[in-house]
Structures are given as C-alpha cells and as structure tokens.
Design an enzyme around this catalytic site. Structure first.
Site, PDB file in Angstrom:
ATOM      1  N   ASN A   1       0.870  -1.179   0.000  1.00  0.00           N
ATOM      2  CA  ASN A   1       0.000   0.000   0.000  1.00  0.00           C
ATOM      3  C   ASN A   1       0.904   1.226   0.000  1.00  0.00           C
ATOM      4  O   ASN A   1       1.458   1.590   1.036  1.00  0.00           O
ATOM      5  CB  ASN A   1      -0.901  -0.019   1.245  1.00  0.00           C
ATOM      6  CG  ASN A   1      -1.734   1.252   1.350  1.00  0.00           C
ATOM      7  OD1 ASN A   1      -1.864   2.000   0.381  1.00  0.00           O
ATOM      8  ND2 ASN A   1      -2.296   1.495   2.519  1.00  0.00           N
TER       9      ASN A   1
ATOM     10  N   LYS B   1       0.078   4.208  -0.334  1.00  0.00           N
ATOM     11  CA  LYS B   1      -0.610   5.404   0.177  1.00  0.00           C
ATOM     12  C   LYS B   1      -0.382   6.575  -0.790  1.00  0.00           C
ATOM     13  O   LYS B   1      -0.379   6.367  -1.989  1.00  0.00           O
ATOM     14  CB  LYS B   1      -0.123   5.731   1.597  1.00  0.00           C
ATOM     15  CG  LYS B   1      -0.147   4.519   2.517  1.00  0.00           C
ATOM     16  CD  LYS B   1       0.037   4.896   3.950  1.00  0.00           C
ATOM     17  CE  LYS B   1       0.202   3.650   4.786  1.00  0.00           C
ATOM     18  NZ  LYS B   1      -0.100   3.842   6.182  1.00  0.00           N
TER      19      LYS B   1
ATOM     20  N   HIS C   1      -9.699   1.047   4.872  1.00  0.00           N
ATOM     21  CA  HIS C   1      -8.427   1.320   5.554  1.00  0.00           C
ATOM     22  C   HIS C   1      -8.680   2.350   6.659  1.00  0.00           C
ATOM     23  O   HIS C   1      -9.523   3.229   6.510  1.00  0.00           O
ATOM     24  CB  HIS C   1      -7.398   1.851   4.546  1.00  0.00           C
ATOM     25  CG  HIS C   1      -6.011   1.876   5.083  1.00  0.00           C
ATOM     26  ND1 HIS C   1      -5.569   2.862   5.951  1.00  0.00           N
ATOM     27  CD2 HIS C   1      -4.967   1.028   4.909  1.00  0.00           C
ATOM     28  CE1 HIS C   1      -4.316   2.619   6.271  1.00  0.00           C
ATOM     29  NE2 HIS C   1      -3.921   1.513   5.660  1.00  0.00           N
TER      30      HIS C   1
ATOM     31  N   GLU D   1      -7.087   4.842   7.478  1.00  0.00           N
ATOM     32  CA  GLU D   1      -6.880   6.225   7.027  1.00  0.00           C
ATOM     33  C   GLU D   1      -8.103   6.747   6.277  1.00  0.00           C
ATOM     34  O   GLU D   1      -8.242   7.959   6.085  1.00  0.00           O
ATOM     35  CB  GLU D   1      -5.586   6.318   6.200  1.00  0.00           C
ATOM     36  CG  GLU D   1      -4.364   6.240   7.122  1.00  0.00           C
ATOM     37  CD  GLU D   1      -3.112   5.655   6.507  1.00  0.00           C
ATOM     38  OE1 GLU D   1      -3.027   5.567   5.272  1.00  0.00           O
ATOM     39  OE2 GLU D   1      -2.208   5.260   7.280  1.00  0.00           O
TER      40      GLU D   1
ATOM     41  N   GLU E   1      -5.741  -4.848  10.721  1.00  0.00           N
ATOM     42  CA  GLU E   1      -4.771  -3.767  10.883  1.00  0.00           C
ATOM     43  C   GLU E   1      -5.096  -2.958  12.139  1.00  0.00           C
ATOM     44  O   GLU E   1      -5.938  -2.039  12.082  1.00  0.00           O
ATOM     45  CB  GLU E   1      -4.824  -2.830   9.674  1.00  0.00           C
ATOM     46  CG  GLU E   1      -4.428  -3.483   8.367  1.00  0.00           C
ATOM     47  CD  GLU E   1      -3.739  -2.493   7.452  1.00  0.00           C
ATOM     48  OE1 GLU E   1      -2.608  -2.780   7.048  1.00  0.00           O
ATOM     49  OE2 GLU E   1      -4.301  -1.429   7.167  1.00  0.00           O
TER      50      GLU E   1
ATOM     51  N   GLY F   1       2.017   2.544  10.881  1.00  0.00           N
ATOM     52  CA  GLY F   1       2.978   3.635  10.773  1.00  0.00           C
ATOM     53  C   GLY F   1       3.627   4.057  12.086  1.00  0.00           C
ATOM     54  O   GLY F   1       4.224   5.130  12.170  1.00  0.00           O
TER      55      GLY F   1
ATOM     56  N   SER G   1       2.984  -1.768  10.547  1.00  0.00           N
ATOM     57  CA  SER G   1       4.433  -1.696  10.801  1.00  0.00           C
ATOM     58  C   SER G   1       5.172  -2.995  10.473  1.00  0.00           C
ATOM     59  O   SER G   1       6.136  -3.351  11.158  1.00  0.00           O
ATOM     60  CB  SER G   1       4.696  -1.280  12.252  1.00  0.00           C
ATOM     61  OG  SER G   1       4.199   0.031  12.478  1.00  0.00           O
TER      62      SER G   1
HETATM   63  C1  PEP Z   1      -0.989   0.262   5.884  1.00  0.00           C
HETATM   64  O1  PEP Z   1      -0.939   1.326   5.301  1.00  0.00           O
HETATM   65  O2  PEP Z   1      -1.932  -0.502   5.670  1.00  0.00           O
HETATM   66  C2  PEP Z   1       0.075  -0.078   6.827  1.00  0.00           C
HETATM   67  C3  PEP Z   1      -0.007  -1.213   7.441  1.00  0.00           C
HETATM   68  O3  PEP Z   1       1.079   0.844   6.986  1.00  0.00           O
HETATM   69  P1  PEP Z   1       2.497   0.585   7.714  1.00  0.00           P
HETATM   70  O4  PEP Z   1       3.025  -0.723   7.187  1.00  0.00           O
HETATM   71  O5  PEP Z   1       3.332   1.747   7.326  1.00  0.00           O
HETATM   72  O6  PEP Z   1       2.224   0.506   9.168  1.00  0.00           O
END
Ligand code: PEP
Length: 248
Positions: A11, A13, A99, A101, A169, A175, A210
């Site tokens: 992803n 983003k 997601h 976000e 998630e 992040g 992460s």
């Molecule tokens: C994500 O954007 O779904 C995600 C898991 O981000 P990160 O790996 O940066 O935590």
C-alpha cells in the site's frame, strides 16, 4: 505455512511520483520475475495517479495491480472520486477498502464501506477489507467487539467469498513501529474466521501494521496469517521483497 495461498500487498498510500513510482514497481517486478514461479500472490496498490503507469511497468510479471479506495457508484457527479469500474479499466484486480486512514481520516462509516465492497466485487475486483481497533479500544478491552462490528457492518449479505480478503490492521500499529505480539494477531485472526462462519476457512486473512523486513518472519511464521499488508516498508523494493520472501 498457511493452508491458503499467501498474499503480500504493497500500500503505497500517497507516495510516489511518475518516475520514482515506475522505478519502484519495475524493481519489485524484476525481483518477482527472477523468483518465478512464485508460491504466493503479490500486489502493488499505488496512488490512483500512478495506476496506469505502474500497470504498464508490471505488465506480464507476477505482480498484480490494486487501487486504494473507490466510490460505490459506477459514475456520477462525485468530484475527485473514482469508481471500481474505472480501476478495472486501468488493469486493477484488487482494491483496498475500509483502511483506517479512510475510516478515521475521512470519517467513512462501515455502511459506506459495505456499499463499496458490494460495488467493487460487482465490478470484478477482489476486495481487501481492513478492520482494526484503535489504541483506546485496545486499552478498554473492546478489540473483539470492534472487529466483529466492523466486519458485520462492512460485509454485504451477498459478499463473494472468492473475491474477499480481510486485513487485520490495528490502527495503533499503522505507521508507528508498534505491533501486537504474534499470538495476539493469531487470536484476532481466529476471531475473524469465526465471525465469517462457513467462509472463514477459505478467505485469506492478512496482518498489517508496521510490517518490516525485521519482523515479517515472526508474523509470517504463524499459519493463521495468510499474508501481510505493507505500508511504508513497501516503498523500498529490496525491503518489500525481503518481507515477501517469507512466503516463498
Ligand atoms: C498500511 O498502510 O496498511 C500499513 C499497514 O502501513 P504501515 O506498514 O506503514 O504501518
């Protein structure tokens, strides 16, 4: 090893410009090509602006293309939105929906996400539906309730099992460099399968939050984990490939 074919999703983003995005996509595709045949599925979800160019860069390679979000209607007066069918036109096979976000950053409700899931599947996309608790929900011990509520409200009655992936998630892990212990991930994945009922055995359940080259092996050593959704660590081809290698 998981019973289901594993899936590793990048992803990106809102990262990547035309040149850097194409170079990154091509680098990942070259690594995947050299490792053929892959024992797992690999997907890149670039920002919408790069969908076509990244699609061209990975054409004919084992890497599939995905979108990061879509609207639930096919067309209309929705400034700035993109429909599922439009992503299909660009060569997408997958779409990330729900997601955090979008849920928390844009105030999307599970009811809206449910309409998106239905529309995306109708258009032929495989939906990667994200669910996860916030730090406050974790602390108050309501993780299981939140996951159940998000899942039940985000999945349409007529959901197509073959075109569905769930990504667990935890919002507090995205992040931040923080992660749940692998056994806690397994507990939530088992809960997700239980909530899904009959379809729970076939739907792939990913972990995201992460994931990095340093911790991917430990997460992916769990047979309950059918793959990973990777944000920031997917912006480096070698790092992303090092994560994916744990599925080969
Ligand atoms: C994500 O954007 O779904 C995600 C898991 O981000 P990160 O790996 O940066 O935590």
């Amino acid at each position: 090893m998981s019973k289901r074919r594993r899936l590793v999703v990048a992803n990106w983003k809102m990262y990547g410009r035309l040149t850097s995005g194409c170079v990154l996509a091509r680098d990942v595709a070259d690594l995947a090509e050299a490792a053929r045949p892959l024992n797992f599925d690999l997907v890149i979800c670039p920002p919408a602006t790069l969908t076509w160019a990244v699609g061209e860069a990975i054409l004919g390679t084992p890497v599939a293309l995905g979108g990061q979000d879509c609207h639930w209607v096919t067309h209309g007066a929705f400034t700035g939105d993109i429909s599922a069918a439009m992503f299909v036109d660009l060569g997408c096979k997958y779409i990330i929906l729900g997601h955090s976000e979008r849920r928390h950053g844009h105030g999307e409700s599970s009811e809206e996400i449910c309409k998106k899931v239905e529309a995306a599947q109708l258009a032929g996309l495989t939906v990667i539906l994200c669910v996860g608790e916030t730090a406050a929900e974790l602390e108050s011990g309501s993780t299981a309730d939140i996951i159940e509520k998000q899942l039940r409200e985000s999945l349409p009655q007529n959901v197509k099992t073959a075109n569905l992936v769930i990504a667990y998630e935890p919002v507090w892990a995205i992040g931040t460099g923080q992660q749940p212990a692998p056994e806690d991930v397994v507990t939530v994945h088992k809960l997700i399968r239980k909530i899904l009922g009959e379809i729970g055995e076939t739907v792939r359940v990913l972990y995201g939050g992460s994931v990095s080259p340093a911790n991917a092996a430990s997460i992916l050593s769990e047979t309950e984990v059918d793959g990973v959704l990777v944000g920031s660590a997917s912006l480096n081809a070698d790092g992303f490939w090092a994560i994916a290698q744990n599925c080969q």
